[in-house]
Structure formats: structure tokens, C-alpha cells
Design a protein around this motif. Sequence first.
Motif, mmCIF file in Angstrom:
data_model
loop_
_atom_site.group_PDB
_atom_site.id
_atom_site.type_symbol
_atom_site.label_atom_id
_atom_site.label_comp_id
_atom_site.label_asym_id
_atom_site.label_seq_id
_atom_site.Cartn_x
_atom_site.Cartn_y
_atom_site.Cartn_z
ATOM 1 N N GLU A 240 0.824 -1.215 0.000
ATOM 2 C CA GLU A 240 0.000 0.000 0.000
ATOM 3 C C GLU A 240 0.854 1.259 0.000
ATOM 4 O O GLU A 240 0.504 2.261 -0.633
ATOM 5 N N ASN A 241 1.966 1.207 0.723
ATOM 6 C CA ASN A 241 2.848 2.382 0.818
ATOM 7 C C ASN A 241 3.914 2.418 -0.272
ATOM 8 O O ASN A 241 4.848 3.212 -0.216
ATOM 9 N N LYS A 242 3.760 1.498 -1.253
ATOM 10 C CA LYS A 242 4.621 1.474 -2.441
ATOM 11 C C LYS A 242 6.102 1.238 -2.100
ATOM 12 O O LYS A 242 6.993 1.773 -2.759
ATOM 13 N N TYR A 243 6.332 0.425 -1.068
ATOM 14 C CA TYR A 243 7.705 0.012 -0.759
ATOM 15 C C TYR A 243 8.095 -1.194 -1.610
ATOM 16 O O TYR A 243 9.234 -1.295 -2.063
ATOM 17 N N ILE A 244 7.145 -2.118 -1.802
ATOM 18 C CA ILE A 244 7.407 -3.281 -2.642
ATOM 19 C C ILE A 244 6.392 -3.330 -3.780
ATOM 20 O O ILE A 244 5.312 -2.751 -3.674
ATOM 21 N N HIS A 245 6.752 -4.005 -4.853
ATOM 22 C CA HIS A 245 5.912 -4.039 -6.053
ATOM 23 C C HIS A 245 4.569 -4.703 -5.766
ATOM 24 O O HIS A 245 4.482 -5.653 -4.974
ATOM 25 N N HIS A 269 11.048 -7.131 -5.244
ATOM 26 C CA HIS A 269 11.208 -5.929 -6.071
ATOM 27 C C HIS A 269 10.883 -4.706 -5.221
ATOM 28 O O HIS A 269 9.724 -4.391 -4.975
ATOM 29 N N TRP A 270 11.929 -4.022 -4.738
ATOM 30 C CA TRP A 270 11.779 -2.844 -3.885
ATOM 31 C C TRP A 270 11.540 -1.627 -4.771
ATOM 32 O O TRP A 270 12.371 -1.268 -5.595
ATOM 33 N N THR A 271 10.387 -0.979 -4.618
ATOM 34 C CA THR A 271 10.021 0.116 -5.522
ATOM 35 C C THR A 271 10.249 1.495 -4.909
ATOM 36 O O THR A 271 10.055 2.508 -5.578
ATOM 37 N N ALA A 272 10.646 1.546 -3.629
ATOM 38 C CA ALA A 272 10.999 2.827 -3.005
ATOM 39 C C ALA A 272 12.502 3.060 -3.175
ATOM 40 O O ALA A 272 13.175 2.346 -3.922
ATOM 41 N N ASN A 273 13.042 4.033 -2.470
ATOM 42 C CA ASN A 273 14.465 4.361 -2.582
ATOM 43 C C ASN A 273 15.319 3.455 -1.703
ATOM 44 O O ASN A 273 14.831 2.817 -0.767
ATOM 45 N N ALA A 274 16.603 3.425 -2.000
ATOM 46 C CA ALA A 274 17.534 2.592 -1.237
ATOM 47 C C ALA A 274 17.571 3.009 0.226
ATOM 48 O O ALA A 274 17.688 2.170 1.127
ATOM 49 N N PHE A 305 16.720 -8.465 -2.160
ATOM 50 C CA PHE A 305 15.993 -7.383 -2.825
ATOM 51 C C PHE A 305 16.679 -6.953 -4.121
ATOM 52 O O PHE A 305 17.896 -7.074 -4.260
ATOM 53 N N ILE A 306 15.868 -6.454 -5.045
ATOM 54 C CA ILE A 306 16.367 -5.736 -6.223
ATOM 55 C C ILE A 306 15.736 -4.348 -6.205
ATOM 56 O O ILE A 306 14.690 -4.133 -5.582
ATOM 57 N N ASP A 307 16.372 -3.377 -6.878
ATOM 58 C CA ASP A 307 15.880 -2.003 -6.784
ATOM 59 C C ASP A 307 14.716 -1.743 -7.730
ATOM 60 O O ASP A 307 14.240 -2.644 -8.434
ATOM 61 N N LYS A 308 14.256 -0.501 -7.750
ATOM 62 C CA LYS A 308 13.071 -0.143 -8.542
ATOM 63 C C LYS A 308 13.259 -0.392 -10.035
ATOM 64 O O LYS A 308 12.281 -0.560 -10.775
ATOM 65 N N ASN A 314 23.799 -2.123 -4.365
ATOM 66 C CA ASN A 314 25.204 -2.148 -3.986
ATOM 67 C C ASN A 314 25.277 -2.172 -2.465
ATOM 68 O O ASN A 314 24.800 -1.256 -1.795
ATOM 69 N N SER A 315 25.838 -3.230 -1.899
ATOM 70 C CA SER A 315 25.841 -3.393 -0.441
ATOM 71 C C SER A 315 26.574 -2.263 0.272
ATOM 72 O O SER A 315 26.158 -1.829 1.353
ATOM 73 N N ARG A 316 27.644 -1.755 -0.341
ATOM 74 C CA ARG A 316 28.410 -0.671 0.298
ATOM 75 C C ARG A 316 27.593 0.615 0.328
ATOM 76 O O ARG A 316 27.564 1.322 1.346
ATOM 77 N N ARG A 317 26.890 0.902 -0.773
ATOM 78 C CA ARG A 317 26.064 2.108 -0.811
ATOM 79 C C ARG A 317 24.901 2.015 0.165
ATOM 80 O O ARG A 317 24.511 3.011 0.792
ATOM 81 N N LEU A 318 24.337 0.814 0.298
ATOM 82 C CA LEU A 318 23.263 0.624 1.269
ATOM 83 C C LEU A 318 23.770 0.906 2.673
ATOM 84 O O LEU A 318 23.112 1.575 3.481
ATOM 85 N N GLY A 319 24.948 0.373 2.982
ATOM 86 C CA GLY A 319 25.515 0.567 4.299
ATOM 87 C C GLY A 319 25.823 2.011 4.615
ATOM 88 O O GLY A 319 25.735 2.452 5.769
ATOM 89 N N ASN A 320 26.177 2.781 3.580
ATOM 90 C CA ASN A 320 26.540 4.183 3.778
ATOM 91 C C ASN A 320 25.346 5.134 3.721
ATOM 92 O O ASN A 320 25.479 6.318 4.041
#
Length: 339
Positions: A240-245, A269-274, A305-308, A314-320
Motif C-alpha cells: 500500500e505504501n509502495k515500498y514493494i511491487h 522488487h523494492w520500488t521505493a528508494n535505497a 531485494f532488487i531495486d526499482k 550495492n551493499s556498500r552504498r546501502l551501508g553508507n
Amino acid sequence: MEINHLDNYNIELSNIWNHEKEVFLYGLQQKEKTKYVISQRENMIDLYNHAMDLCVFYGYSHLNKKQNGSVYLQFRDIYREQKRFKDLITLGWFDYKGKLYYVSQNILIDRSFEYFHFFFALKVDQYYLDVFKMDSFIGYQLEINFNWDTVSLMVFLENLIVQYDFIHKKVRKKIKSLLTAIKELPKLSSEEKNNKNNPPSNTIKRSSDNSYILIGSKTDPDYFLKHNQKFVDIFEKLKENKYIHKDTLFIHFKAIFGGGCILPENRIHWTANAVDLKACIQYLFTKSKIEKPYSGIWRITTNCFIDKNKKEFNSRRLGNAVPKPDTEYKVRKVLSRFP
């Protein structure tokens, strides 16, 4: 006729009734079967205290003459004026023991219900529309209603296709092939069974390289089953909150918390931001809902997960990533009922 919720693997009263009504009105089903479905629906009313919590008729738990007076009489007269069975079905409400009911809620039917086998037969029969989805439905029922007891499921399915002639020939053929495949699985030796029931201490660490592990499930094997409705509610809120497809399957969502291997095609399928994903996983971790993974929480997240754009995170970008306070607040609202 449209396919009726085949991606929903639960056995729900309103889903089954709407499907049965539709196939009858399209001339794809005999009147006798529809009447039998009605009789079982009425059995539910008798067993569950006149369906006070099951069937809601336009804001009322039910309509009757004593409590609702003229409103009841108005709808009752409309019902009685219908001369053809087809017209009664089209109305959407029904008269039973002097009360009018309307099936409007998704009431889950499980093995504790006396007529579970009948409603199971009705649900599995829907899969003649898409046999490819039957494996997922049977697998889901094996876990939710049979607690991974393969022998009980086999006996149940064998009895089912004998008892109910209305089950479509394609579905019947698929069930028989599943039974054959299960019977041909190699039998475990006593040593292998013992190892399966008592896994070595490093098993969980190896599994955690693939997906998350619920802390509650480590001490209670039935943890997910006991809290299934809460997970369903969270799953729906994420949609409902458009986090997942919107087409995400619940069985795939549940799998990412099972500690097992996630196939690339079954990732969420993650449809929100990282940064939103970072906030969600961080919340579950800090609230001690999921175990600290052996090889890093953000590497596990990229497995699940995969992005929108349907590309790998990218695991490093997620962590940061650094979630803002308003992002964390929204996540807390969605995940507040996570068991």
C-alpha cells in the motif's frame, strides 16, 4: 471471466464464493454444485454463531426483522421476488433462517474447520486456470496447514480427488503427478533424519549468508505460523505504501526471513528508494527482530531485494545510506506490528 486471486494461496471464504458465483453465472458450472457451496456457507454460519464476525450486510452484522424492522423487510422482499436461482446469486446477499447475510470479509479457513477439505477442493480447483501456480499453492498449504507433514498432505490429496468429482481434470492430473513425485523422493536414513531434526550449530550461520533469520524462530519452530496474520498485514502495508511491487507474492516475502537460499528470480522488487530499504532493515535489526548475519547485513539485503529498476543493490552504498528522521518515522509506522 477473470482469474480469481490465484496468487493468494490462502483459503478464504469470500474469494471462494466470488469465484463460484462467477463461474456459475458464466455458465461454466452446474446449479447443483453452486447449491452445495451455499449449503457449506450456511454451515459456517451455524458453527460460528450466525456469522457475526464473518458476514457483514451493509454495515449490519446481519439483518433481521426484530432488530432492523423496515430495512430487513425491504431487502427480504427483494430477495423473495427473485424467481430464478441465477437472479438470487446475482443479488449478492442471501436469506438464511430469517436473517439476511452478505459475504464480504476474507475469512481464512484452516484445518480446524470441519469442512476444510471441501473448501480446499474448491480453492485448488481454481488452478485449472493457471496450473503453473499450483506448486506454490500446494507448497504454501504444506507449510501453513500441514506443518511440513508430507505424509499427511499426501493422504489428504489422495482422499480429496476421490471425494470430489468436480475437481477439474487438469488439476486432478497435476495432483497425481505431485503425489508420484513425492513418493519417489529418496527416504532418509535414521542418521540423516536425526541430523535434519538436530542441525549442527554452524548450519544457521551458513544459511544466514542467503537471507535473514527471525530471532523468534530460533526458539520456536512454529513462530512464523503463529504470527502469520501479522506478517500478512505488514506485507499488505508495504504494498500500500509502495515500498514493494504490487505483484510481489507473499510466499516470496516470507522466504526472505527463513534463513534459506533466495533464488535471483524470487528476490523482492523494492520500488521505493535505497535509503527507505536501509531504514526498514535497520529498524528490524535494532529492534532485535532479525539475527545479525554472519557475513554482513547489507550483503544479505542484496540477496533478498532488487531495486526499482530491477537491478542489484550495492551493499556498500546501502551501508553508507543515511535515512532522514521522517523516513525512519514512516518505516516505524509500517513495521510497528512486526512480531
